[in-house]
Design a protein around this motif. Structure first.
Motif, mmCIF file in Angstrom:
data_model
loop_
_atom_site.group_PDB
_atom_site.id
_atom_site.type_symbol
_atom_site.label_atom_id
_atom_site.label_comp_id
_atom_site.label_asym_id
_atom_site.label_seq_id
_atom_site.Cartn_x
_atom_site.Cartn_y
_atom_site.Cartn_z
ATOM 1 N N SER A 9 0.807 -1.218 0.000
ATOM 2 C CA SER A 9 0.000 0.000 0.000
ATOM 3 C C SER A 9 0.839 1.267 0.000
ATOM 4 C CB SER A 9 -0.908 0.001 1.237
ATOM 5 O OG SER A 9 -0.118 0.046 2.419
ATOM 6 N N GLY A 10 2.126 1.145 0.259
ATOM 7 C CA GLY A 10 2.978 2.323 0.325
ATOM 8 C C GLY A 10 2.958 3.018 1.663
ATOM 9 N N ALA A 11 2.288 2.456 2.663
ATOM 10 C CA ALA A 11 2.231 3.067 3.985
ATOM 11 C C ALA A 11 3.589 2.990 4.651
ATOM 12 C CB ALA A 11 1.182 2.364 4.836
ATOM 13 N N ALA A 12 3.997 4.085 5.300
ATOM 14 C CA ALA A 12 5.292 4.120 5.986
ATOM 15 C C ALA A 12 5.186 3.613 7.406
ATOM 16 C CB ALA A 12 5.849 5.547 5.990
ATOM 17 N N ALA A 13 3.990 3.588 7.989
ATOM 18 C CA ALA A 13 3.831 3.166 9.374
ATOM 19 C C ALA A 13 2.403 2.697 9.599
ATOM 20 C CB ALA A 13 4.164 4.313 10.318
ATOM 21 N N SER A 14 2.258 1.796 10.545
ATOM 22 C CA SER A 14 0.931 1.393 10.989
ATOM 23 C C SER A 14 0.440 2.398 12.030
ATOM 24 C CB SER A 14 1.010 -0.005 11.603
ATOM 25 O OG SER A 14 1.822 0.024 12.760
ATOM 26 N N PRO A 15 -0.833 2.364 12.406
ATOM 27 C CA PRO A 15 -1.296 3.243 13.487
ATOM 28 C C PRO A 15 -0.478 3.031 14.760
ATOM 29 C CG PRO A 15 -3.163 2.268 12.349
ATOM 30 C CD PRO A 15 -1.941 1.612 11.793
ATOM 31 N N GLY A 16 0.065 4.112 15.272
ATOM 32 C CA GLY A 16 0.938 4.026 16.438
ATOM 33 C C GLY A 16 2.392 3.778 16.099
ATOM 34 N N GLY A 17 2.697 3.527 14.819
ATOM 35 C CA GLY A 17 4.065 3.208 14.434
ATOM 36 C C GLY A 17 5.042 4.348 14.620
ATOM 37 N N LEU A 18 4.557 5.600 14.575
ATOM 38 C CA LEU A 18 5.459 6.741 14.755
ATOM 39 C C LEU A 18 6.058 6.801 16.158
ATOM 40 C CD1 LEU A 18 3.507 9.539 12.856
ATOM 41 C CD2 LEU A 18 5.598 8.381 12.137
ATOM 42 N N LEU A 19 5.481 6.057 17.095
ATOM 43 C CA LEU A 19 6.045 6.017 18.445
ATOM 44 C C LEU A 19 7.355 5.234 18.488
ATOM 45 C CD1 LEU A 19 2.727 5.233 20.331
ATOM 46 C CD2 LEU A 19 4.048 7.345 20.561
ATOM 47 N N LEU A 20 7.564 4.332 17.537
ATOM 48 C CA LEU A 20 8.751 3.471 17.572
ATOM 49 C C LEU A 20 10.051 4.255 17.422
ATOM 50 C CD1 LEU A 20 7.410 0.397 15.564
ATOM 51 C CD2 LEU A 20 7.294 0.864 18.009
ATOM 52 N N PRO A 21 10.187 5.133 16.424
ATOM 53 C CA PRO A 21 11.427 5.924 16.387
ATOM 54 C C PRO A 21 11.565 6.851 17.590
ATOM 55 C CG PRO A 21 9.873 6.694 14.726
ATOM 56 C CD PRO A 21 9.345 5.396 15.252
ATOM 57 N N ALA A 22 10.440 7.279 18.174
ATOM 58 C CA ALA A 22 10.520 8.130 19.362
ATOM 59 C C ALA A 22 11.173 7.399 20.521
ATOM 60 C CB ALA A 22 9.123 8.612 19.758
ATOM 61 N N ALA A 23 10.920 6.084 20.642
ATOM 62 C CA ALA A 23 11.537 5.300 21.714
ATOM 63 C C ALA A 23 13.048 5.245 21.582
ATOM 64 C CB ALA A 23 10.962 3.886 21.715
ATOM 65 N N VAL A 24 13.548 5.289 20.349
ATOM 66 C CA VAL A 24 14.998 5.289 20.114
ATOM 67 C C VAL A 24 15.571 6.703 20.247
ATOM 68 C CG1 VAL A 24 16.801 4.774 18.434
ATOM 69 C CG2 VAL A 24 14.791 3.286 18.607
ATOM 70 N N LEU A 25 14.865 7.673 19.703
ATOM 71 C CA LEU A 25 15.404 9.033 19.644
ATOM 72 C C LEU A 25 15.432 9.717 21.001
ATOM 73 C CD1 LEU A 25 13.779 10.305 16.322
ATOM 74 C CD2 LEU A 25 16.174 9.685 16.724
ATOM 75 N N ALA A 26 14.498 9.403 21.899
ATOM 76 C CA ALA A 26 14.459 10.089 23.197
ATOM 77 C C ALA A 26 15.769 9.910 23.972
ATOM 78 C CB ALA A 26 13.262 9.617 24.017
ATOM 79 N N PRO A 27 16.274 8.683 24.183
ATOM 80 C CA PRO A 27 17.565 8.560 24.870
ATOM 81 C C PRO A 27 18.747 9.073 24.047
ATOM 82 C CG PRO A 27 16.760 6.406 24.204
ATOM 83 C CD PRO A 27 15.649 7.363 23.968
ATOM 84 N N VAL A 28 18.646 8.999 22.701
ATOM 85 C CA VAL A 28 19.717 9.575 21.880
ATOM 86 C C VAL A 28 19.810 11.079 22.105
ATOM 87 C CG1 VAL A 28 20.436 10.052 19.505
ATOM 88 C CG2 VAL A 28 19.657 7.764 20.127
ATOM 89 N N VAL A 29 18.656 11.738 22.148
ATOM 90 C CA VAL A 29 18.633 13.165 22.467
ATOM 91 C C VAL A 29 19.222 13.402 23.849
ATOM 92 C CG1 VAL A 29 17.097 15.113 22.967
ATOM 93 C CG2 VAL A 29 16.704 13.699 20.941
ATOM 94 N N GLY A 30 18.957 12.489 24.787
ATOM 95 C CA GLY A 30 19.535 12.615 26.116
ATOM 96 C C GLY A 30 21.048 12.563 26.105
#
Length: 502
Positions: A9-30
Motif C-alpha cells: 500500500s505504500g504506507a510508511a507506518a501502521s497506526p501508532g508506528g510513529l512512536l517506535l522511532p521516538a523510543a529510540v530518539l528520546a535517549p539519543v537526544v539525552g
C-alpha cells in the motif's frame, strides 16, 4: 503480515508506528544533551527523560494492544529490502516497558552515588554514568524494535561499549580486570554473530528478518550461520559455559550499574536469540538444536545454583544466581515450537521469566548496594540482624528471593509453573526435574541471606541510606511479586506477534 501490506500500500507506518522511532530518539537526544550541556546537567537530563521513556513505552504497548497485532515503522518511508523497519509486538513492548521502569528506578537510586560533588564543574564517574545509561537505553530500544540483523549488530555493539565502562567506574584494579574480561567475551561474541550474519547475507541477499524467514531453507550454510550467530549471542548472554565474565563484572560494578547489567543488558542478547530462532530460523527451531540450547539452560541452573551456594559475599551470590536464572530462559526453546497445545504456555512462561527476573534481580542488586552502604560490607556471615537494622533492604531481598525461588504469588512462580506444566504435558521430564531442582537450590541460597537477616540483634550501621533509595529498590521487587497476579489479558498481550512455527 502488517509489514507486507504496508509494502503493497505504500504506507510508511501502521497506526501508532510513529512512536517506535521516538523510543529510540528520546535517549539519543539525552546523550547529545548531556554532552552539549555537560557537568551536572547530565544527571538532570537523565532524570528528566526517565518519565518520558516510560510514557513512550506505555503508549507503544497501548498501540499494540489496540491493534491486536504488531505495529511497524519503515524508516524513511522505504520498506525492506530497500530500507529498515522497526517493529513492536507483545514481547518487544513489554521489554521496552521493563527497560524504562528499571532504568528509572536505577537512576533514582543513583542520585546519591553519582551526584557531581559541590564546587566541581564536572566529575568523570558521574558524567560517565548518566551519559552511558542513556546510551544503553537507546541501544536496548533498537534491539527490542529493530527487524534487521545488521542494524541489530550495531545496537549490540553500542550496548557493549556502553555497558563495559559501567563495570569499572570505580577505577580499581579488580573492576578493570572484570571489565576487560567482559569486553573480551563480548567482542568474541560480536565477531561470531557478524560472521553468521555475513553468511546469511551472502546466501540470500537480505538481512530483514521477515524476508529471511520466507527465503530460508535447511541447508549447510544456514546451519553454519545459525551456529555462529547463536554462539556469539550466548557469549553475550553469559549462558554456561560462556558465563565466566558475568559474576566478576556484575559483582564488582556499582549497585545501580549491576542492576542495569543483570536486569537489562544480558536480556538484550537473549531477546535477539529468541528472534533468530523463532522468527528467522523457524525450520531449525523444532529440531535437535533447540533441545541442545535447553540442555545448556539446565546446565546453567546447576552451575549457577551451586556457585551461588558457595559464595561468602552478597553481591557475588546474587551475580551467580543470575547465571542460574538465565538458564530458565532457555528451557522454553523446545517447548514453544510447533502447534502443540502447550506451546503458548511455554512462550508465556519464558517471557514471564525474563520480566520477573529483570525486576527481582534489579531490586536485589540495589538492596545489596544499600547493605554495603549501611554496614560497610556485604559478608553474608555478618548480615545477622539486617532485618532490624535495614528493614527496606531486607524486605527487598526477601521479595526478590521469593520470585527467584518461584514461590506464589510472584511472577517467578507463574513463569516456572507455566514452563513446568508445559514440559510435563510435552513429556520433557528432564526439564521438569531441573525446574524442581533449580527451585530447591534457589531456596537454599536465598535462605542463606534471609536466615541471618531475620535474626537478632541488629548490627551497628556505618551510615543510614536515604529512604528514597530503599523505596526504589523495593518498588522493583514488588513489581516482580505483583506480576504473578497479572490478569489473563496480560498473557493474551504476550501472545501478540508470537511466531507460529510449523
Amino acid at each position: 503480515m502488517n509489514e507486507a501490506l504496508a509494502s503493497l500500500s505504500g504506507a510508511a507506518a501502521s497506526p501508532g508506528g510513529l512512536l517506535l522511532p521516538a523510543a529510540v530518539l528520546a535517549p539519543v537526544v539525552g546523550v547529545m544533551a548531556a554532552f552539549t550541556l555537560g557537568g551536572r546537567n547530565a544527571q538532570r537530563v537523565a532524570l528528566a527523560l526517565a518519565p518520558v521513556n516510560i510514557v513512550i513505552a506505555a503508549l507503544i504497548a497501548s498501540a499494540v494492544w489496540r491493534a491486536r497485532a504488531p505495529i511497524f515503522y519503515h524508516v524513511g518511508g522505504f520498506a525492506p529490502p530497500l530500507g529498515l523497519s522497526l517493529r513492536a509486538d507483545g514481547f518487544s513492548a513489554v521489554m521496552l516497558a521493563t527497560s524504562a521502569l528499571v532504568m528509572a528506578a536505577a537512576h533514582l537510586f543513583a542520585r546519591a552515588d553519582f551526584a557531581t560533588p559541590a564546587g566541581v564543574a564536572e566529575a568523570r564517574a558521574p558524567f560517565a554514568f548518566w551519559t552511558l545509561t542513556q546510551a544503553l537505553s537507546a541501544a536496548l530500544a533498537i534491539v527490542f524494535l529493530s527487524a534487521d540483523l545488521f542494524n541489530l549488530f550495531v545496537a549490540l555493539e553500542l550496548l557493549t561499549f556502553a555497558a563495559v565502562p559501567l563495570v569499572c567506574l570505580k577505577g580499581s584494579a579488580e573492576t578493570l580486570r572484570a571489565a576487560l574480561r567482559y569486553l573480551l567475551f563480548a567482542l568474541i561474541g560480536s565477531v561470531l554473530y557478524l560472521l553468521g550474519v555475513t553468511l546469511l547475507y551472502g546466501a540470500y541477499g537480505t538481512l530483514d528478518m521477515a524476508l529471511l524467514a520466507e527465503r530460508l531453507r535447511p541447508a549447510p550454510i544456514v546451519y553454519a550461520a545459525a551456529a555462529l550467530a547463536t554462539a556469539g549471542l550466548l557469549a553475550k548472554t553469559a549462558l554456561v559455559p560462556l558465563h565466566l565474565w558475568l559474576p566478576p563484572a556484575h559483582a564488582n560494578a556499582p549497585a545501580p550499574a549491576s542492576a542495569i547489567l543483570s536486569a537489562l543488558v544480558v536480556k538484550g542478547s537473549f531477546f535477539l536469540i529468541v528472534r533468530l530462532w523463532f522468527d528467522v530460523f523457524p525450520a531449525l527451531a523444532a529440531g535437535a538444536a533447540s533441545a541442545l540450547i535447553a540442555g545448556l539452560g539446565c546446565l546453567a541452573i546447576l552451575v549457577g545454583g551451586t556457585m551461588a551456594l558457595r559464595q561468602a559475599r552478597l553481591k557475588p551470590l546474587i551475580a551467580y544466581s543470575t547465571v542460574a536464572q538465565l538458564g530458565y530462559l532457555f528451557l522454553m526453546f523446545p517447548l514453544a515450537v510447533g502447534g502443540a497445545p502447550w506451546a503458548p504456555d511455554a512462550w508465556a512462561g519464558g517471557v514471564m521469566q525474563t520480566l520477573s527476573h529483570a525486576f527481582a534481580k534489579a531490586g536485589m542488586f540495589l538492596a545489596a548496594g544499600l547493605v554495603v552502604e549501611g554496614l560497610g560490607h556485604d559478608r553474608i556471615a555478618d548480615l545477622r540482624g539486617l532485618g532490624r537494622a535495614m528493614p527496606l533492604a531486607a524486605l527487598t531481598l526477601g521479595i526478590g528471593g521469593l520470585s527467584l525461588v518461584g514461590l506464589p504469588p510472584s511472577g517467578g512462580f507463574m513463569a516456572k509453573w507455566l514452563l513446568l506444566t508445559s514440559a510435563a504435558e510435552a513429556g520433557f521430564w528432564p526439564i521438569v526435574a531441573m525446574l524442581l531442582a533449580g527451585g530447591l537450590m534457589a531456596g537454599a541460597y536465598v535462605g542463606r541471606i534471609l536466615g541471618p537477616a531475620l535474626a537478632t540483634p541488629a548490627p551497628p550501621l556505618r551510615s543510614r541510606p536515604h529512604p528514597l533509595r530503599g523505596a526504589a529498590a523495593l518498588a522493583l521487587a514488588v513489581v516482580a511479586l505483583l506480576m504473578g497476579l497479572a490478569p489473563l489479558g496480560f498473557y493474551d498481550f504476550l501472545d501478540i506477534g508470537r511466531p507460529l512455527i510449523p
